[in-house]
Design a protein around this motif. Structure first.
Motif, PDB file in Angstrom:
ATOM      1  N   LYS A   1       9.313 -89.118  -0.617  1.00 59.70           N
ATOM      2  CA  LYS A   1       9.842 -88.254   0.457  1.00 59.70           C
ATOM      3  C   LYS A   1      10.840 -87.248  -0.096  1.00 59.70           C
ATOM      4  O   LYS A   1      10.829 -86.080   0.273  1.00 59.70           O
ATOM      5  N   GLU A   2      11.699 -87.713  -1.000  1.00 52.16           N
ATOM      6  CA  GLU A   2      12.697 -86.851  -1.637  1.00 52.16           C
ATOM      7  C   GLU A   2      12.032 -85.658  -2.323  1.00 52.16           C
ATOM      8  O   GLU A   2      12.436 -84.509  -2.151  1.00 52.16           O
ATOM      9  N   GLN A   3      10.981 -85.958  -3.105  1.00 48.20           N
ATOM     10  CA  GLN A   3      10.288 -84.919  -3.876  1.00 48.20           C
ATOM     11  C   GLN A   3       9.553 -83.947  -2.953  1.00 48.20           C
ATOM     12  O   GLN A   3       9.568 -82.739  -3.175  1.00 48.20           O
ATOM     13  N   ILE A   4       8.925 -84.489  -1.897  1.00 41.96           N
ATOM     14  CA  ILE A   4       8.203 -83.643  -0.950  1.00 41.96           C
ATOM     15  C   ILE A   4       9.188 -82.700  -0.250  1.00 41.96           C
ATOM     16  O   ILE A   4       8.924 -81.495  -0.095  1.00 41.96           O
ATOM     17  N   GLU A   5      10.356 -83.249   0.121  1.00 43.96           N
ATOM     18  CA  GLU A   5      11.379 -82.414   0.776  1.00 43.96           C
ATOM     19  C   GLU A   5      11.829 -81.280  -0.127  1.00 43.96           C
ATOM     20  O   GLU A   5      12.173 -80.203   0.323  1.00 43.96           O
ATOM     21  N   LYS A   6      11.831 -81.552  -1.438  1.00 47.24           N
ATOM     22  CA  LYS A   6      12.244 -80.515  -2.389  1.00 47.24           C
ATOM     23  C   LYS A   6      11.106 -79.521  -2.649  1.00 47.24           C
ATOM     24  O   LYS A   6      11.252 -78.579  -3.424  1.00 47.24           O
ATOM     25  N   GLY A   7       9.937 -79.782  -2.047  1.00 46.56           N
ATOM     26  CA  GLY A   7       8.817 -78.852  -2.183  1.00 46.56           C
ATOM     27  C   GLY A   7       7.900 -79.155  -3.351  1.00 46.56           C
ATOM     28  O   GLY A   7       7.030 -78.357  -3.694  1.00 46.56           O
ATOM     29  N   TYR A   8       8.074 -80.329  -4.007  1.00 45.05           N
ATOM     30  CA  TYR A   8       7.202 -80.667  -5.130  1.00 45.05           C
ATOM     31  C   TYR A   8       5.931 -81.338  -4.626  1.00 45.05           C
ATOM     32  O   TYR A   8       5.950 -82.060  -3.634  1.00 45.05           O
ATOM     33  N   GLU A   9       4.826 -81.090  -5.353  1.00 44.54           N
ATOM     34  CA  GLU A   9       3.583 -81.789  -5.026  1.00 44.54           C
ATOM     35  C   GLU A   9       3.540 -83.055  -5.841  1.00 44.54           C
ATOM     36  O   GLU A   9       3.521 -82.992  -7.077  1.00 44.54           O
ATOM     37  N   VAL A  10       3.586 -84.200  -5.184  1.00 50.04           N
ATOM     38  CA  VAL A  10       3.594 -85.450  -5.941  1.00 50.04           C
ATOM     39  C   VAL A  10       2.624 -86.455  -5.340  1.00 50.04           C
ATOM     40  O   VAL A  10       2.238 -86.349  -4.185  1.00 50.04           O
ATOM     41  N   ASN A  11       2.278 -87.424  -6.175  1.00 53.54           N
ATOM     42  CA  ASN A  11       1.325 -88.438  -5.764  1.00 53.54           C
ATOM     43  C   ASN A  11       2.060 -89.776  -5.719  1.00 53.54           C
ATOM     44  O   ASN A  11       2.717 -90.171  -6.685  1.00 53.54           O
ATOM     45  N   ILE A  12       1.940 -90.480  -4.611  1.00 54.89           N
ATOM     46  CA  ILE A  12       2.693 -91.718  -4.413  1.00 54.89           C
ATOM     47  C   ILE A  12       2.339 -92.769  -5.472  1.00 54.89           C
ATOM     48  O   ILE A  12       3.209 -93.505  -5.965  1.00 54.89           O
ATOM     49  N   GLU A  13       1.057 -92.826  -5.857  1.00 56.29           N
ATOM     50  CA  GLU A  13       0.649 -93.828  -6.864  1.00 56.29           C
ATOM     51  C   GLU A  13       1.278 -93.539  -8.225  1.00 56.29           C
ATOM     52  O   GLU A  13       1.676 -94.462  -8.944  1.00 56.29           O
ATOM     53  N   ASP A  14       1.386 -92.238  -8.570  1.00 51.50           N
ATOM     54  CA  ASP A  14       2.028 -91.873  -9.852  1.00 51.50           C
ATOM     55  C   ASP A  14       3.492 -92.287  -9.834  1.00 51.50           C
ATOM     56  O   ASP A  14       4.026 -92.796 -10.818  1.00 51.50           O
ATOM     57  N   ILE A  15       4.144 -92.065  -8.690  1.00 49.01           N
ATOM     58  CA  ILE A  15       5.565 -92.403  -8.580  1.00 49.01           C
ATOM     59  C   ILE A  15       5.746 -93.910  -8.720  1.00 49.01           C
ATOM     60  O   ILE A  15       6.639 -94.387  -9.420  1.00 49.01           O
ATOM     61  N   LYS A  16       4.857 -94.649  -8.051  1.00 49.33           N
ATOM     62  CA  LYS A  16       4.944 -96.112  -8.098  1.00 49.33           C
ATOM     63  C   LYS A  16       4.787 -96.610  -9.544  1.00 49.33           C
ATOM     64  O   LYS A  16       5.560 -97.452 -10.020  1.00 49.33           O
ATOM     65  N   LYS A  17       3.836 -96.037 -10.227  1.00 44.78           N
ATOM     66  CA  LYS A  17       3.566 -96.436 -11.617  1.00 44.78           C
ATOM     67  C   LYS A  17       4.787 -96.113 -12.478  1.00 44.78           C
ATOM     68  O   LYS A  17       5.211 -96.914 -13.325  1.00 44.78           O
TER      69      LYS A  17
END
Ligand code: DC
Length: 221
Positions: free
Chosen positions: A158-174
């Motif tokens: 959520k933090e990254q999305i709010e900052k406007g970054y495109e991120v993948n939840i599975e990558d973050i979890k890993k």
């Protein structure tokens, strides 16, 4: 009056810095973010073109990294060789490098004295991985703040999305799982529940609930 030292340890994304900052404000203590100091050293190594596994190069490079901290309007500024590096130490690249180089005892030794001196002179809430177990073993209050991997990954997402970054939840979890493993399996000062620490699992708690719990505990010291 004797200084009161509060140690907050826990894995990445457990909410340590948010909670420690708010509690410090309410208690009028100084908040010391030790992760930011390790991050400044990692930034210095990256700027010198070093890879995390180049231990010799890193040990040599850190000799020219002068890290200190300054407080401006209660905000901690990490100073690397006279430069405020706050704006450069939160990238994913720096996060990974930090977790990797903080396994080296020479890197840890460089920051230990600085951290202890700040705590000697001030009432502090210091957060990190080895504060209760190693940096301030005599802290008046020790907290181990944690949350499930899913909760921590979702918060970071959520933090990254709010900052406007495109991120993948599975990558973050890993990424979080890898960092947890590295931080808790290293030989020197690994992440662990310090002796005498109270474990707080924030998975189902709001920020305010955790802060209030800590304030209550401080009042009972
Ligand atoms: O708390 P943080 O995410 O800013 O910390 C970044 C990295 O620094 C983390 O992966 C482990 C390391 N660290 C450490 O080894 N010891 C500390 N006291 C604080 C951070």
């Amino acid at each position: 009056m004797k200084n009161i030292n509060i140690a907050i340890d826990g894995p990445a994304g457990a909410g340590k810095s948010t909670i420690a900052k708010l509690a410090a404000k309410k208690l009028e203590f100084i908040y010391v973010d030790t992760g930011a100091m390790y991050r400044a050293i990692a930034l210095h190594c990256l700027r010198n073109g070093l890879q995390a596994d180049d231990k010799e190069g890193i040990v040599e490079a850190i000799k020219s990294a002068n890290v200190s901290i300054k407080y401006v309007d209660c905000e901690q500024r990490v100073i690397l060789n006279d430069e405020n590096v706050n704006a450069y130490i939160r990238t994913e690249e720096v996060s990974k490098m930090t977790s990797s180089i903080s396994v080296y005892k020479e890197v840890r030794a460089k920051l230990l004295e600085l951290q202890r001196n700040i705590a000697k002179e001030n009432c502090v809430i210091m957060d990190g991985r080895d504060i209760g177990s190693n940096v301030l073993p005599n802290a008046e209050l020790k907290i181990y703040l944690t949350a499930s991997v899913e909760t921590r990954a979702m918060r970071r997402y959520k933090e990254q999305i709010e900052k406007g970054y495109e991120v993948n939840i599975e990558d973050i979890k890993k990424d979080i799982e890898d960092r947890d493993y590295r931080d808790s399996h290293r030989e020197v000062a690994p992440l662990m529940v310090a002796e005498g620490a109270t474990i707080i699992d924030s998975s189902d708690m709001t920020i305010e609930e955790v802060v209030d719990k800590i304030i209550m505990m401080v009042k009972n010291i």
